[in-house]
Design an enzyme around this catalytic site. Structure first.
Site, PDB file in Angstrom:
ATOM      1  N   PHE A 124       0.847  -1.196  -0.166  1.00 36.03           N
ATOM      2  CA  PHE A 124       0.005   0.067   0.097  1.00 36.03           C
ATOM      3  C   PHE A 124       0.935   1.448  -0.069  1.00 36.03           C
ATOM      4  CE2 PHE A 124      -2.936   2.920   1.922  1.00 36.03           C
ATOM      5  CZ  PHE A 124      -4.048   2.770   1.191  1.00 36.03           C
ATOM      6  N   ASP A 195       0.941  -4.894   8.460  1.00 36.94           N
ATOM      7  CA  ASP A 195      -0.304  -4.088   8.341  1.00 36.94           C
ATOM      8  C   ASP A 195      -1.605  -4.967   7.940  1.00 36.94           C
ATOM      9  OD1 ASP A 195      -2.182  -2.311   7.157  1.00 36.94           O
ATOM     10  OD2 ASP A 195      -0.716  -1.068   6.472  1.00 36.94           O
ATOM     11  N   TYR A 220     -11.724   1.461   9.667  1.00 37.07           N
ATOM     12  CA  TYR A 220     -13.073   2.064   8.945  1.00 37.07           C
ATOM     13  C   TYR A 220     -13.433   0.927   7.662  1.00 37.07           C
ATOM     14  CZ  TYR A 220      -8.880   4.320   6.575  1.00 37.07           C
ATOM     15  OH  TYR A 220      -7.702   4.565   5.682  1.00 37.07           O
ATOM     16  N   LYS A 221     -12.499   0.041   7.377  1.00 38.69           N
ATOM     17  CA  LYS A 221     -13.016  -0.868   6.244  1.00 38.69           C
ATOM     18  C   LYS A 221     -13.821  -1.980   6.822  1.00 38.69           C
ATOM     19  CE  LYS A 221      -8.683   0.539   3.994  1.00 38.69           C
ATOM     20  NZ  LYS A 221      -7.231   0.507   4.083  1.00 38.69           N
ATOM     21  N   ARG A 370     -12.208  -3.543  -8.082  1.00 41.60           N
ATOM     22  CA  ARG A 370     -12.206  -4.706  -6.765  1.00 41.60           C
ATOM     23  C   ARG A 370     -13.683  -4.644  -6.425  1.00 41.60           C
ATOM     24  NH1 ARG A 370      -8.513  -2.134  -2.219  1.00 41.60           N
ATOM     25  NH2 ARG A 370      -9.966  -0.466  -2.426  1.00 41.60           N
TER      26      ARG A 370
HETATM   27  C1  LIG Z   1      -6.638   1.459   4.110  1.00 38.98           C
HETATM   28  C2  LIG Z   1      -5.186   1.219   4.491  1.00 38.98           C
HETATM   29  C3  LIG Z   1      -4.260   2.185   5.070  1.00 38.98           C
HETATM   30  C4  LIG Z   1      -4.898   3.507   5.558  1.00 38.98           C
HETATM   31  O1  LIG Z   1      -4.134   4.284   6.141  1.00 38.98           O
HETATM   32  P1  LIG Z   1      -4.583   5.618   6.599  1.00 38.98           P
HETATM   33  O2  LIG Z   1      -3.416   5.990   7.497  1.00 38.98           O
HETATM   34  O3  LIG Z   1      -5.837   5.433   7.486  1.00 38.98           O
HETATM   35  O4  LIG Z   1      -5.099   6.501   5.362  1.00 38.98           O
HETATM   36  C5  LIG Z   1      -2.950   1.877   5.359  1.00 38.98           C
HETATM   37  N1  LIG Z   1      -2.425   0.638   5.015  1.00 38.98           N
HETATM   38  C6  LIG Z   1      -3.067  -0.114   4.299  1.00 38.98           C
HETATM   39  C7  LIG Z   1      -2.397  -1.493   3.709  1.00 38.98           C
HETATM   40  C8  LIG Z   1      -4.359   0.140   3.849  1.00 38.98           C
HETATM   41  O5  LIG Z   1      -5.096  -0.855   3.336  1.00 38.98           O
END
Ligand SMILES: *Cc1c(COP(=O)(O)O)cnc(C)c1O
Length: 410
Positions: A124, A195, A220-221, A370
């Site tokens: 990411f 992560d 939030y997912k 997706r």
């Molecule tokens: C959604 C996501 C994030 C989001 O990071 P924020 O700091 O909340 O913007 C980080 N890492 C991964 C792998 C994600 O899927």
């Protein structure tokens, strides 16, 4: 009954043990099919009510409310630890964003530990950027590997300080071997930071059983905590006292309100807190996580696998002839809770699917659409209808009728 028929999908909904959870979410949109819970989960009804009550509480209690609010990062962390992450109370806090927590753990690990940083080039973006920034600030090499299979090679020279990977890859949905990679990295003498943003709440995660010591992730997912809700940070108990947050904030301080003393961090997980926690958001994390804990991650995973299997089967039968190919692993054991479908016209197809067919999906470049399933509220019939609307739209070339300019948010 034909297992690929709509009738069969509807029958599965009728006997779905998680079917009752959908009513616990706000779904004011009967036509809309929401397959983007992997970006932003739906609003739980309990959260709407809790936030309204909490806003009133703020109005009434004002500053006296802090005597109870102040422990929310740890209390909500304990709920995630025991109910979702396979960790112990006192090992998880909820605070800041995933990006900031990822920075905190990676920087803590690098302090006093020489060596390179390793991640995969498909990780990411925020994770790659944070690692790039840390490598630049600390004068370290950042090694980008092609895929997780190359991690061991990257560590072979034993000159690696830190490996950081995502449990589920955001683009392909590939699910990493969490215990296997963790033990290989540890055996090579490096630290491992996970992560979990794309797996938490959708895939069972036994952090302690897998020997994981450091992890972060998003709420939030699949945990449905709302836009910008704070993230979680996990540090195994035995590592806590030896790692120091790079942000020396007053919420990490021992005896926080003895304000004259120099910085002396809490011995436990609180040392990774920085500043004043967002109490309204923390309540939303608690309500979202509560639904996941109640349903059980194992049951969620079982339904998620069945639903992504249905997408793959329908893809093979109806979408592959229209130029689609599978961008996710075919083996469900190697896949998270979304399926990526690749197509040369993926971007306009995604736009058309949202605008003309009311199926909310998202696009990840260069060529992936997706489709994410969130088993607490996604029905089998939704999956069937979404793929059917997608097939129909592409069969009629409707992707050529939408504005193909990329938007600010994809
Ligand atoms: C959604 C996501 C994030 C989001 O990071 P924020 O700091 O909340 O913007 C980080 N890492 C991964 C792998 C994600 O899927």
């Amino acid at each position: 009954m034909d297992p690929l028929s709509r009738e069969h999908a509807a029958a599965r909904d009728a006997s779905d043990p998680l079917g009752g959870f959908r009513a616990r979410f706000v779904t004011d949109d009967p036509q809309r099919i929401y397959l983007d819970g992997n970006s932003l989960g739906r609003l739980p009804v309990a959260t709407r009510d809790r936030l309204a009550a909490l806003v009133s509480e703020w109005g009434e209690r004002l500053v006296s409310g802090w005597s109870e609010w102040i422990d929310a990062p740890v209390h909500v962390g304990d709920m995630l630890a025991t109910g979702v992450l396979g960790a112990q109370p006192g090992e998880v806090i909820v605070s800041d964003s995933t990006t900031v927590n990822f920075y905190k753990l990676c920087a803590a690990v690098l302090e006093g530990r020489p060596g390179a940083l390793v991640t995969d080039e498909g990780n990411f973006p925020t994770d790659r950027y944070v690692l790039q920034g840390l490598a630049a600030a600390h004068g370290r090499e950042l090694r980008l590997v092609g895929d997780h299979g190359d991690v061991q090679d990257a560590c072979a020279r034993r000159d690696v300080a830190l490996v950081a990977l995502s449990h589920v890859a955001y683009r392909s949905g590939a699910l990493a071997d969490l215990p296997g990679i963790t033990s290989a990295v540890r055996a090579a003498g490096a630290e491992m930071v996970w992560d979990l943003s794309h797996s938490v709440g959708a895939v069972p995660i036994g952090l302690r059983a897998a020997g994981v010591e450091l992890a972060v992730g998003c709420t939030y997912k699949y945990l449905n905590a709302g836009p910008g809700a704070p993230a979680f940070l996990y540090v195994a108990r035995e590592r806590q006292a030896g790692l120091r947050s790079p942000i020396w904030g007053w919420f990490g301080q021992r005896e926080q309100f003895a304000m004259e003393r120099p910085y002396d961090p809490e011995p436990g997980i609180r040392r990774f807190l920085a500043g004043t926690p967002p109490i309204l958001d923390l309540a939303a994390v608690e309500e979202g996580a509560r639904l996941t804990v109640e349903a059980g991650v194992e049951a969620i995973r079982e339904k998620s696998v069945a639903q992504t299997e249905l997408i793959v089967a329908l893809h093979d039968a109806t979408l592959a002839p229209l130029g689609f190919s599978l961008g996710s692993p075919r083996d469900p054991a190697l896949r998270g809770s979304h399926v990526s479908l690749r197509h040369p016209e993926a971007w306009p197809i995604c736009r058309a699917l949202i605008e003309r067919a009311d199926v909310v999906c998202d696009f990840r470049g260069p060529d992936s659409i997706r489709l994410g399933v969130a088993p607490l509220y996604t029905r089998y019939a939704d999956v069937w209808d979404a793929v059917d609307r997608l097939r129909e739209l592409v069969a009629h070339g409707e992707q050529r009728l939408v504005d193909a300019e990329p938007g600010r948010v994809t």
